[in-house]
Design an enzyme around this catalytic site. Structure first.
Site, PDB file in Angstrom:
ATOM      1  N   GLY A   9       0.848  -1.204   0.000  1.00  0.00           N
ATOM      2  CA  GLY A   9       0.000   0.000   0.000  1.00  0.00           C
ATOM      3  C   GLY A   9       0.874   1.241   0.000  1.00  0.00           C
ATOM      4  O   GLY A   9       0.547   2.251   0.630  1.00  0.00           O
ATOM      5  N   GLY A  12      -0.395   5.014  -1.176  1.00  0.00           N
ATOM      6  CA  GLY A  12      -1.428   5.763  -0.454  1.00  0.00           C
ATOM      7  C   GLY A  12      -0.849   6.954   0.292  1.00  0.00           C
ATOM      8  O   GLY A  12       0.341   7.270   0.186  1.00  0.00           O
ATOM      9  N   GLN A  13      -1.726   7.618   1.074  1.00  0.00           N
ATOM     10  CA  GLN A  13      -1.335   8.859   1.758  1.00  0.00           C
ATOM     11  C   GLN A  13      -0.146   8.632   2.701  1.00  0.00           C
ATOM     12  O   GLN A  13       0.826   9.382   2.672  1.00  0.00           O
ATOM     13  CB  GLN A  13      -2.532   9.418   2.553  1.00  0.00           C
ATOM     14  CG  GLN A  13      -2.282  10.818   3.111  1.00  0.00           C
ATOM     15  CD  GLN A  13      -3.202  11.185   4.272  1.00  0.00           C
ATOM     16  OE1 GLN A  13      -3.846  10.329   4.867  1.00  0.00           O
ATOM     17  NE2 GLN A  13      -3.259  12.459   4.587  1.00  0.00           N
ATOM     18  N   ASP A  35       2.187  -1.832  -4.349  1.00  0.00           N
ATOM     19  CA  ASP A  35       0.780  -1.426  -4.289  1.00  0.00           C
ATOM     20  C   ASP A  35       0.019  -2.247  -5.321  1.00  0.00           C
ATOM     21  O   ASP A  35       0.621  -2.881  -6.188  1.00  0.00           O
ATOM     22  CB  ASP A  35       0.629   0.075  -4.564  1.00  0.00           C
ATOM     23  CG  ASP A  35      -0.592   0.659  -3.849  1.00  0.00           C
ATOM     24  OD1 ASP A  35      -0.424   1.546  -2.999  1.00  0.00           O
ATOM     25  OD2 ASP A  35      -1.731   0.206  -4.134  1.00  0.00           O
ATOM     26  N   ARG A  37      -1.727  -1.159  -7.689  1.00  0.00           N
ATOM     27  CA  ARG A  37      -1.399  -0.654  -9.037  1.00  0.00           C
ATOM     28  C   ARG A  37      -0.230   0.308  -8.943  1.00  0.00           C
ATOM     29  O   ARG A  37       0.119   0.764  -7.845  1.00  0.00           O
ATOM     30  CB  ARG A  37      -2.588  -0.050  -9.754  1.00  0.00           C
ATOM     31  CG  ARG A  37      -3.421   0.941  -9.126  1.00  0.00           C
ATOM     32  CD  ARG A  37      -4.725   1.186  -9.900  1.00  0.00           C
ATOM     33  NE  ARG A  37      -5.864   0.452  -9.357  1.00  0.00           N
ATOM     34  CZ  ARG A  37      -6.445   0.724  -8.199  1.00  0.00           C
ATOM     35  NH1 ARG A  37      -5.971   1.673  -7.439  1.00  0.00           N
ATOM     36  NH2 ARG A  37      -7.483   0.029  -7.783  1.00  0.00           N
ATOM     37  N   TYR A 143     -15.220   0.246   9.253  1.00  0.00           N
ATOM     38  CA  TYR A 143     -13.769   0.457   9.379  1.00  0.00           C
ATOM     39  C   TYR A 143     -13.320   0.241  10.833  1.00  0.00           C
ATOM     40  O   TYR A 143     -12.353  -0.478  11.105  1.00  0.00           O
ATOM     41  CB  TYR A 143     -13.482   1.884   8.927  1.00  0.00           C
ATOM     42  CG  TYR A 143     -12.064   2.377   9.055  1.00  0.00           C
ATOM     43  CD1 TYR A 143     -11.029   1.778   8.348  1.00  0.00           C
ATOM     44  CD2 TYR A 143     -11.776   3.485   9.853  1.00  0.00           C
ATOM     45  CE1 TYR A 143      -9.734   2.274   8.445  1.00  0.00           C
ATOM     46  CE2 TYR A 143     -10.484   3.990   9.943  1.00  0.00           C
ATOM     47  CZ  TYR A 143      -9.468   3.375   9.243  1.00  0.00           C
ATOM     48  OH  TYR A 143      -8.199   3.866   9.332  1.00  0.00           O
ATOM     49  N   LYS A 147     -10.774  -2.502  12.415  1.00  0.00           N
ATOM     50  CA  LYS A 147      -9.551  -2.119  13.137  1.00  0.00           C
ATOM     51  C   LYS A 147      -9.558  -2.714  14.550  1.00  0.00           C
ATOM     52  O   LYS A 147      -8.536  -3.175  15.050  1.00  0.00           O
ATOM     53  CB  LYS A 147      -9.399  -0.593  13.195  1.00  0.00           C
ATOM     54  CG  LYS A 147      -9.049   0.023  11.843  1.00  0.00           C
ATOM     55  CD  LYS A 147      -7.671  -0.420  11.367  1.00  0.00           C
ATOM     56  CE  LYS A 147      -7.293   0.108  10.002  1.00  0.00           C
ATOM     57  NZ  LYS A 147      -6.070  -0.490   9.463  1.00  0.00           N
TER      58      LYS A 147
HETATM   59  C1  AKB Z   1     -10.423   8.143   8.504  1.00  0.00           C
HETATM   60  O1  AKB Z   1     -10.904   9.274   8.592  1.00  0.00           O
HETATM   61  O2  AKB Z   1     -11.070   7.152   8.148  1.00  0.00           O
HETATM   62  C2  AKB Z   1      -8.962   7.960   8.864  1.00  0.00           C
HETATM   63  C3  AKB Z   1      -8.781   7.516  10.279  1.00  0.00           C
HETATM   64  C4  AKB Z   1      -9.084   8.439  11.389  1.00  0.00           C
HETATM   65  O3  AKB Z   1      -8.388   6.415  10.504  1.00  0.00           O
HETATM   66  N1  AKB Z   1      -8.238   9.166   8.625  1.00  0.00           N
END
Ligand code: AKB
Length: 321
Positions: A9, A12-13, A35, A37, A143, A147
């Protein structure tokens, strides 16, 4: 010579900045960027680069063997806003890429892993201010659930199989060189770009939404320092709280106005408001400070100056291209 590193990855940022900094510290050939791509030709040609799908165990294993990789930074993930739109894929990517890397370490093929967690592990029932390391964690986003589960698996693989995994709960990250993708905290990057290009910004979060944030320079320093710390100092094998700056859209706009007096902000909260409302406003990261000497540098004032200076510089360079 430093152990060989693979970044998954890398376009990415965080991955882009991490690749640059690790190569600066350990040498270009010590760091293999990968990555799903290819990134910009400039990035791809700046050192070893491989196309790797984080969901393909065999591809990762092949690269690990080919380059004698000892450390993996797994940065591939779907962030909070995008994950709400693609829950099944977010779960698949965020969890299975982690299992692949954990299993490579369990099999003795790699020695150390960095895996990013997030403030998204917290939820609406978590204390909002100075959120402690150990507290109620009932994440309400896809998300955040991935996590939180990932943290438990990291701890499990460390306790049961002795895997050396290190992780931090990133707040929202702000950088001038790479755009974020699909997060709830992305407004804090967009606002600088729009301030310079349009002199105004419509914010997708409400004016008093205070969230924990951090300048990318600090985040990269934290990432490399937790990886360099002696294993016995890393007492927490789920993920460490990490704090930088906390601010609201109003506060960042006020800071920008000191540099661009005509700048104006308006508010049009969308679905991301609910995600932001479920997260802490500020974080207590005393465990990271105690265990591996973490200390942030940038505050809102110094970050704003640095962001605007760099973005203005980029603008000048692009005019001459
Ligand atoms: C998001 O906004 O999803 C991320 C994070 C806080 O993990 N920047």
């Amino acid at each position: 010579m430093h152990a060989k590193i693979l970044i998954i990855g890398a376009c990415g940022q965080i991955g882009t900045e991490l690749t640059k900094q690790l190569r600066k510290q350990y040498g270009t050939d010590a760091v293999v960027a990968s990555d799903v791509r290819k990134g910009s030709p400039e990035f791809v040609n700046s050192g070893p680069f491989e196309v790797v799908n984080a969901l393909d165990f065999n591809q990762i294993e092949t690269i690990v063997e080919q380059y004698n990789i000892e450390e993996v930074y797994l940065m591939a993930a779907l962030l909070s806003a995008t994950a709400e739109k693609n829950p099944a894929f977010a779960w698949d990517l965020n969890m299975n890429s982690l299992f692949h890397v954990l299993n490579l370490a369990k099999a003795g093929k790699i020695k150390k892993i960095f895996w990013p967690s997030s403030i998204a592990v917290f939820g609406p029932t978590t204390p909002k201010e100075d959120t402690p390391q150990y507290t109620v964690m009932e994440p309400s986003t896809v998300y955040g659930i991935s996590k939180q589960s990932g943290e438990r698996w990291c701890e499990y693989y460390h306790n049961i199989f002795g895997v050396d995994i290190r992780s931090i709960r990133y707040p929202g990250l702000i950088s001038w060189s790479t755009l974020p993708g699909g997060g709830t905290t992305d407004y804090a990057v967009d606002i600088y770009h729009k301030a310079l290009s349009d002199g105004k910004y419509e914010c997708f979060l409400s004016e008093e939404t205070k969230l924990p944030m951090m300048y990318m320079d600090d985040a990269i320093r934290a990432t490399i320092s937790i990886m360099e710390a002696p294993a016995e100092n890393i007492k927490i094998r789920s993920a460490y709280n990490l704090a930088g700056i906390s601010f609201t859209p109003t506060e960042i706009a006020t800071e920008i106005k000191k540099h661009i007096p005509e700048f104006s902000i308006s508010y049009e909260p969308d679905f991301r408001q609910k995600i932001a409302d479920s997260w802490p406003s500020s974080i207590d990261d005393s465990e990271a400070r105690k265990d591996w000497g973490w200390k942030h540098d940038f505050d809102l004032e110094s970050m704003t100056k640095d962001m605007l200076d760099h973005l203005k510089e980029l603008e000048k360079i692009s005019q001459f291209r």
